[in-house]
Design a protein around this motif. Sequence first.
Motif, PDB file in Angstrom:
ATOM      1  N   ASP A  25       3.207  29.123  53.510  1.00 29.71           N
ATOM      2  CA  ASP A  25       2.472  29.466  52.367  1.00 29.71           C
ATOM      3  C   ASP A  25       1.851  30.777  52.652  1.00 29.71           C
ATOM      4  OD1 ASP A  25       2.875  26.906  51.487  1.00 29.71           O
ATOM      5  OD2 ASP A  25       0.714  26.161  51.980  1.00 29.71           O
ATOM      6  N   TYR A 328       6.433  18.851  45.923  1.00 26.57           N
ATOM      7  CA  TYR A 328       6.859  19.702  44.634  1.00 26.57           C
ATOM      8  C   TYR A 328       7.787  19.101  43.419  1.00 26.57           C
ATOM      9  CZ  TYR A 328       4.106  23.505  46.968  1.00 26.57           C
ATOM     10  OH  TYR A 328       3.043  23.962  47.617  1.00 26.57           O
ATOM     11  N   ALA A 333       9.648  25.722  41.827  1.00 22.99           N
ATOM     12  CA  ALA A 333       8.369  25.431  41.994  1.00 22.99           C
ATOM     13  C   ALA A 333       7.844  25.585  43.374  1.00 22.99           C
ATOM     14  CB  ALA A 333       7.687  24.012  41.434  1.00 22.99           C
ATOM     15  N   TYR A 334       8.583  25.041  44.238  1.00 24.27           N
ATOM     16  CA  TYR A 334       8.103  24.972  45.739  1.00 24.27           C
ATOM     17  C   TYR A 334       8.502  26.438  46.162  1.00 24.27           C
ATOM     18  CZ  TYR A 334       9.379  24.659  50.832  1.00 24.27           C
ATOM     19  OH  TYR A 334       9.170  24.794  52.409  1.00 24.27           O
ATOM     20  N   GLN A 336       8.148  29.499  44.588  1.00 22.60           N
ATOM     21  CA  GLN A 336       7.179  30.175  44.013  1.00 22.60           C
ATOM     22  C   GLN A 336       5.861  29.850  44.897  1.00 22.60           C
ATOM     23  OE1 GLN A 336       7.408  32.679  41.952  1.00 22.60           O
ATOM     24  NE2 GLN A 336       9.668  32.236  42.315  1.00 22.60           N
ATOM     25  N   ALA A 337       5.539  28.438  45.162  1.00 24.22           N
ATOM     26  CA  ALA A 337       4.449  28.064  45.558  1.00 24.22           C
ATOM     27  C   ALA A 337       4.085  28.807  46.973  1.00 24.22           C
ATOM     28  CB  ALA A 337       4.207  26.797  45.892  1.00 24.22           C
TER      29      ALA A 337
END
Length: 398
Positions: A25, A328, A333-334, A336-337
């Motif tokens: 992250d 996700y 989406a994963y 980008q997160a």
Amino acid sequence: MKKKVLTMLVVAMTLLLAGCGKDKDAQSSSENINPDDYVKLGELEGLEVTVEVSGQITDEQIEQQISSELNYYVEYGNLYEYEEIPDKTIVEEGDMVNIDYEGKKDGVAFDRGTAEGAYLEIGSGSFIEGFESGLIGHSVGEEVDLNLTFPEDYTSTEMAGKEVVFHVKINSIHDAEKKFTPEFNDQFIQKLNFGFSSMEEYRDDVKSYMEQQNAIQDESAISDAIWQAVYDACEVSDPPREMVDEVKDRVYKNAENYAAQAGVELSEFISTNMNMTEEEFETEAENISVESAKNKLIMRAIAKQQGIEISKKQITETAEEEYVQYSYESADAYIQAVGGEAVYKDYLLSEKVDEYLKSVITVHQVEKQQETSESTVSENSAGGEEESSEAVSENTAE
């Protein structure tokens, strides 16, 4: 201690490419920086490191862990036993009574409304209104039916405002001031409702958990030792400011998030929770961010030297495998997160470099000397399910 706390902030927020913390992250990317401008790699093949690892878990260590955990649950759930007052037979205000009870709604027992051998202090307000007062004046051995109504604002909407009948048997009366830890036996384990029918089952679970934790700690220690050896074998100049600032910004953002969760300003969080001045925090954040950036440059230099690359296909395939695991909606989406494709690529690259280093550096494992000090409470598979039958006092008979 201060540096250790701050390092935890970095690890929690930044992908430290030094083998000790792979938090996807939070990682800086800075792809256009040429690591060769800052790193002179030493001879890595043939390096040797010695690492202390966990030895075989002893019976004594297992028993210490069990004792530590179960004592915690006793304290957390107030699962003590109390000294009986044999010549006292009539329940009065302030007595600690041992009871069996079963709650029924419309003649059917409802969830979390039944218990055997539960302790209840009369007048404590632990159970719903009328339960405790309804036992006053009754005697040991007597069975009592209590017609009660759950509060309209009760936490369980299913039971809120509902009329119920509790059938209660008064087993004994005890001294509320004279409590002691119960015997840790099969009956106690069953009472905790952790899914274990015996102490032996619980013991096996604790042992398995301790082995898993040791394996994780050993892997981390080995990785740390390898990266320290690599770091010592290389020459690294001061990293680009932009790389340092990327890490440092995330350290501050992470601290701000923790402060927000604690409901305080960052300055108060640093002072109270970290026991540091803002100036000390700034200095330590700078120092650790520089070290993190240097580690990242070394990682990239090794990857470049060894021709280790991550393709677009590898990024896509790995993200497809992982996004469900991390809850996700899609691989995109994963990605980008976690900070975008460049960040995710760096993460995968670090994994490949780790694999390479472990293949060329010899690790000598030495078992740590066994310690007999009491282990700290840990969250094994039984943790997170602390509610025992006594939880009825908080959730069912509030």
